[in-house]
Structures are given as C-alpha cells and as structure tokens.
Write a protein that holds these residues in place. Structure first.
Motif, PDB file in Angstrom:
ATOM      1  N   THR A 235       0.821  -1.208   0.000  1.00  0.00           N
ATOM      2  CA  THR A 235       0.000   0.000   0.000  1.00  0.00           C
ATOM      3  C   THR A 235       0.854   1.256   0.000  1.00  0.00           C
ATOM      4  O   THR A 235       0.626   2.193  -0.782  1.00  0.00           O
ATOM      5  N   CYS A 236       1.841   1.280   0.872  1.00  0.00           N
ATOM      6  CA  CYS A 236       2.704   2.447   1.040  1.00  0.00           C
ATOM      7  C   CYS A 236       3.379   2.812  -0.276  1.00  0.00           C
ATOM      8  O   CYS A 236       3.347   3.965  -0.723  1.00  0.00           O
ATOM      9  N   VAL A 237       3.993   1.822  -0.908  1.00  0.00           N
ATOM     10  CA  VAL A 237       4.722   2.086  -2.158  1.00  0.00           C
ATOM     11  C   VAL A 237       3.756   2.481  -3.268  1.00  0.00           C
ATOM     12  O   VAL A 237       4.003   3.445  -4.012  1.00  0.00           O
ATOM     13  N   LEU A 238       2.656   1.767  -3.408  1.00  0.00           N
ATOM     14  CA  LEU A 238       1.705   2.083  -4.472  1.00  0.00           C
ATOM     15  C   LEU A 238       1.169   3.500  -4.349  1.00  0.00           C
ATOM     16  O   LEU A 238       1.112   4.240  -5.336  1.00  0.00           O
ATOM     17  N   LEU A 239       0.768   3.893  -3.159  1.00  0.00           N
ATOM     18  CA  LEU A 239       0.197   5.222  -2.984  1.00  0.00           C
ATOM     19  C   LEU A 239       1.185   6.316  -3.375  1.00  0.00           C
ATOM     20  O   LEU A 239       0.809   7.329  -3.970  1.00  0.00           O
ATOM     21  N   GLU A 263       1.456   9.283   6.438  1.00  0.00           N
ATOM     22  CA  GLU A 263       0.440   9.685   5.472  1.00  0.00           C
ATOM     23  C   GLU A 263      -0.083   8.484   4.688  1.00  0.00           C
ATOM     24  O   GLU A 263      -1.296   8.368   4.451  1.00  0.00           O
ATOM     25  N   THR A 264       0.793   7.581   4.271  1.00  0.00           N
ATOM     26  CA  THR A 264       0.323   6.415   3.534  1.00  0.00           C
ATOM     27  C   THR A 264      -0.440   5.457   4.445  1.00  0.00           C
ATOM     28  O   THR A 264      -1.382   4.793   4.010  1.00  0.00           O
ATOM     29  N   ILE A 318      -2.758  11.889  -1.497  1.00  0.00           N
ATOM     30  CA  ILE A 318      -1.541  11.682  -0.706  1.00  0.00           C
ATOM     31  C   ILE A 318      -0.715  12.961  -0.702  1.00  0.00           C
ATOM     32  O   ILE A 318      -0.447  13.549  -1.749  1.00  0.00           O
ATOM     33  N   ASP A 319      -0.323  13.405   0.480  1.00  0.00           N
ATOM     34  CA  ASP A 319       0.534  14.577   0.629  1.00  0.00           C
ATOM     35  C   ASP A 319       1.536  14.261   1.736  1.00  0.00           C
ATOM     36  O   ASP A 319       1.192  14.251   2.916  1.00  0.00           O
ATOM     37  N   ILE A 320       2.783  13.988   1.360  1.00  0.00           N
ATOM     38  CA  ILE A 320       3.767  13.544   2.346  1.00  0.00           C
ATOM     39  C   ILE A 320       4.215  14.663   3.276  1.00  0.00           C
ATOM     40  O   ILE A 320       4.971  14.411   4.221  1.00  0.00           O
ATOM     41  N   THR A 321       3.731  15.877   3.057  1.00  0.00           N
ATOM     42  CA  THR A 321       4.012  16.966   4.003  1.00  0.00           C
ATOM     43  C   THR A 321       2.838  17.183   4.970  1.00  0.00           C
ATOM     44  O   THR A 321       2.920  18.033   5.853  1.00  0.00           O
ATOM     45  N   ARG A 322       1.774  16.425   4.815  1.00  0.00           N
ATOM     46  CA  ARG A 322       0.582  16.582   5.649  1.00  0.00           C
ATOM     47  C   ARG A 322       0.863  16.127   7.087  1.00  0.00           C
ATOM     48  O   ARG A 322       1.617  15.176   7.324  1.00  0.00           O
TER      49      ARG A 322
END
Length: 388
Positions: A235-239, A263-264, A318-322
C-alpha cells in the motif's frame, strides 16, 4: 427504518473508497448494514465517532456467540480463548517487548534483510512484482527473528499465517490456525528449556505467565504482525507511486520518510470487505441520535474515518508533508496497537532503502490493472508490478 445496506459494497478502484461506502459516509456517521454471513450490524464511518468508540468502555472486542461476527475475527477470538479478552493484561505483557530499545535492537537486522532483498531485486529484469520480491518476504523474516523462530521454519509460518487469514475458506483458516498454534506450542516449550534473546523467551520469563498465555500471545503476534505488514508495504509504495510527484519529492528529501509513512498509513488501501473493527455493545447508548442496544454488533470503519474530509482536507490525496497525526490506522486510546513501532520501523526502512536505490521506480501497469485480495481478512494487493 430503511432497508440495511448489503456488505461488501462494490470496490471499483484499489486506491479509492467503494463508492457506496463514500455515499454512506456523506449521509451520516452511522448506518444499518447486512453482513455477508447473515445478520445485521451498525457501520460507523466518520472520524470523530470512530475515534471515540475505539476507546469506549461500553464496547467489547469479543462476543463469540454473536452470529453477526466476521468469520475470521470470530475464529481468531475463539482459538485464542478468553485470554484475548483480557485486554489490559495483554497490553501489560506486550508493551515492554515493543519498547524503543527493543525496536532499536532489531533495526540493524531489518536494514540488512531489506538490503539483501533489494540486491536480489536489482538484478532482475523489470517489471518485477514488488509484493513477491519484498513485501511478502521481509515481514516474515523480521517476525521470525524477533520472536525467535528458526529461519528454516519461516516458510511454514508464512503458509499457516496466510491460510489462517483466509475468510473465503473456513477449512483452510482452521487448518492454518491449527498448524500455527501447534507449532507455537512446541516452540514455547523449547524456549522454556533453552531461552534466547528473543520476544518469546522474554515473554516466557514473565512471572506467573502460563504456557497457554504465551501461546496465545505468540499466535496473536504472528497473525497480527505478518499479514498486516505485508499489506502495508504494498500500500505504502503504491500510494506514493500513484500520486504524481510524491516519489520524486521523497527521493529529494529523505527527511520526509517518517511523514510519508504516516500519510500512507492514514490513506491506506480500501478493504474489499467494507467492514471494520468489530465491536459489541455492552449497554444501551446513542451514536449521533441512533439508538444502540446492548448486544448489537458494531463495525468501526477506520479506513472510511481516515478518508473523512472533516478530519483531513482533500483526504483522498496523498501529501507527504501533511500532518497525519490524527490517523486511526493503529487504533486509538487504550486499544492503540502495541505493534505500531515495529510496523513503522519496517516501513521506514523499506522506504529509505527503496527510494535511495530506485529513485526512478514507477508502476509497470496502470492502477486499473491492480486488484485487491478478497480471500484474506486483511486485504492488500494481489501484486505490484514495478519497473525502474
């Protein structure tokens, strides 16, 4: 009262909530649903109510006599027996084994095994199924090392655990649990005789703990720690690969790795069963004006809650700064998952090494060609073909 909605709801895309579940959520926080096995339940879908109910003493995790219970969850409860219902004691026994110093001791092993798996991946001709090459293998190696299971037995453990999680074939599920619990009983006896520097040996050394309690904890840890981590790695990689710019942003700033993991985890993969964490009401009470009666079966849908726009703006993106600190992926309050530190450490290690070595990693097929596993209680991807 309106006719209950039949679960599961049709899942159209591996990255999105089932449209029917999204429609239910937009219509209010509590809904009457009919279970695939028969019987009815209350489905709770909004973030605020799910969070509060996860930590509500009026709800119980187990009621083996309930006909509405999910097959896999009911089987797990019945096989682990009454010990699984003693939540406070279970947490007290487990928490020391997930302490920061224990996770730090294990990290070098996880880093080494991840590196070796990526070495094997790198020499293959893409596309390669990342689920098969990495996600299926690493958590099993880690769980065996951490618990003290001989690595030569890991493949048997993998088969038993996957069978035990099967919700489409009760015979396989029962056989998986029987194989797992039978082996673990022998393993506990061996750890009593010859303790080592592993979690089972340390649990065995707890004053007053019985063999049945150690057995229940060992099976619970294997069941809960393996399949879920397999699904989360995929899931983590796909997102991150499916959201434009996120993988490249991570490659440019590795300091974002911990945030990307959170976030993921928040966004997580929809479960094809559209259910949730099972609970039973111990008393009469109301949820947003809906009357709940003692004995009612309730599903707390964490995935829907983590998609609640009232809690997370543009929740489907997905926003890795969220700031994803409000995520309910690992539960909340007294029922927060004790194994969360181990899962996080594995995901952080995987992402760190994967993005360093494969900054140009990308999906080898369209998202519409990916599928969710329907036969398992956990869900997760059928496969994850990638190239670089």
């Amino acid at each position: 009262m309106s006719t209950p909605v039949q679960l599961p709801l049709e899942q159209e895309n591996v990255l999105e909530l089932a449209p029917g579940l999204r429609a239910l959520q937009s219509g209010g926080p509590v809904h009457r649903v009919r279970m695939p096995q028969g019987g009815e339940a209350w489905l709770v879908t909004d973030h605020a109510h799910v969070r509060n109910l996860l930590d509500d003493s009026r709800l119980s995790r187990n009621n083996p006599g309930s006909a509405a219970a999910d097959g896999g969850a009911a089987l797990l409860a019945s096989l682990l027996g009454g010990f699984a219902t003693d939540h406070a004691r279970l947490r007290e026994l487990l928490e020391p084994h997930f302490a920061p110093e224990r996770i730090a001791e294990l990290r070098p092993y996880v880093e080494k095994q991840t590196g070796q798996l990526l070495d094997s991946l790198a020499v293959q001709e893409p596309p390669v199924d990342l689920r098969e090459a990495l996600a299926l293998r690493l958590p099993l190696q880690v769980m065996c090392e951490w618990l003290g299971v001989p690595q030569e037995d890991k493949d048997r453990f993998g088969v038993w655990t996957q069978d035990a999680a099967n919700v489409s074939n009760p015979v396989w599920s029962k056989q998986g649990f029987d194989g797992l619990s039978g082996y673990c009983r022998q393993l506990v006896a061996e750890k009593r005789r010859n303790p080592g520097n592993d979690a089972i040996s340390r649990i065995c050394a707890t004053d007053g703990i019985t063999d049945d309690e150690v057995l229940g904890l060992t099976v619970l840890l294997l069941f809960g720690g393996y399949e879920t981590t397999v699904a989360r790695i995929g899931t983590c990689v796909l997102l991150l690969l499916a959201e434009p710019g996120q993988w490249a942003a991570l490659a440019d700033d590795l300091d974002l790795i911990p945030n990307a993991v959170e976030e993921t985890l928040r966004r997580s993969m929809p479960n094809p069963h559209n259910g949730g964490m099972p609970r039973w009401a111990l008393a009469d009470f109301e949820i947003d004006g809906v009357q709940i009666r003692a004995g009612d079966f309730i599903l707390l849908n964490v995935i829907a809650a983590n998609h609640d726009e009232k809690a997370f703006a543009e929740a489907g993106r997905i926003d890795i700064t969220r700031d994803a600190a409000g995520s309910l992926t690992f539960g909340y309050g007294a029922h927060y998952c004790v194994g969360a530190p181990l899962a996080r450490m594995q995901l952080q290690t995987v992402l760190t090494q994967l993005v360093k070595r494969f900054p140009d990693l990308h999906l080898a097929v369209g998202v519409d060609q990916l599928g969710l596993r329907h036969e398992t209680l956990i869900g997760g991807l059928v496969d994850l073909p990638v190239a670089w």
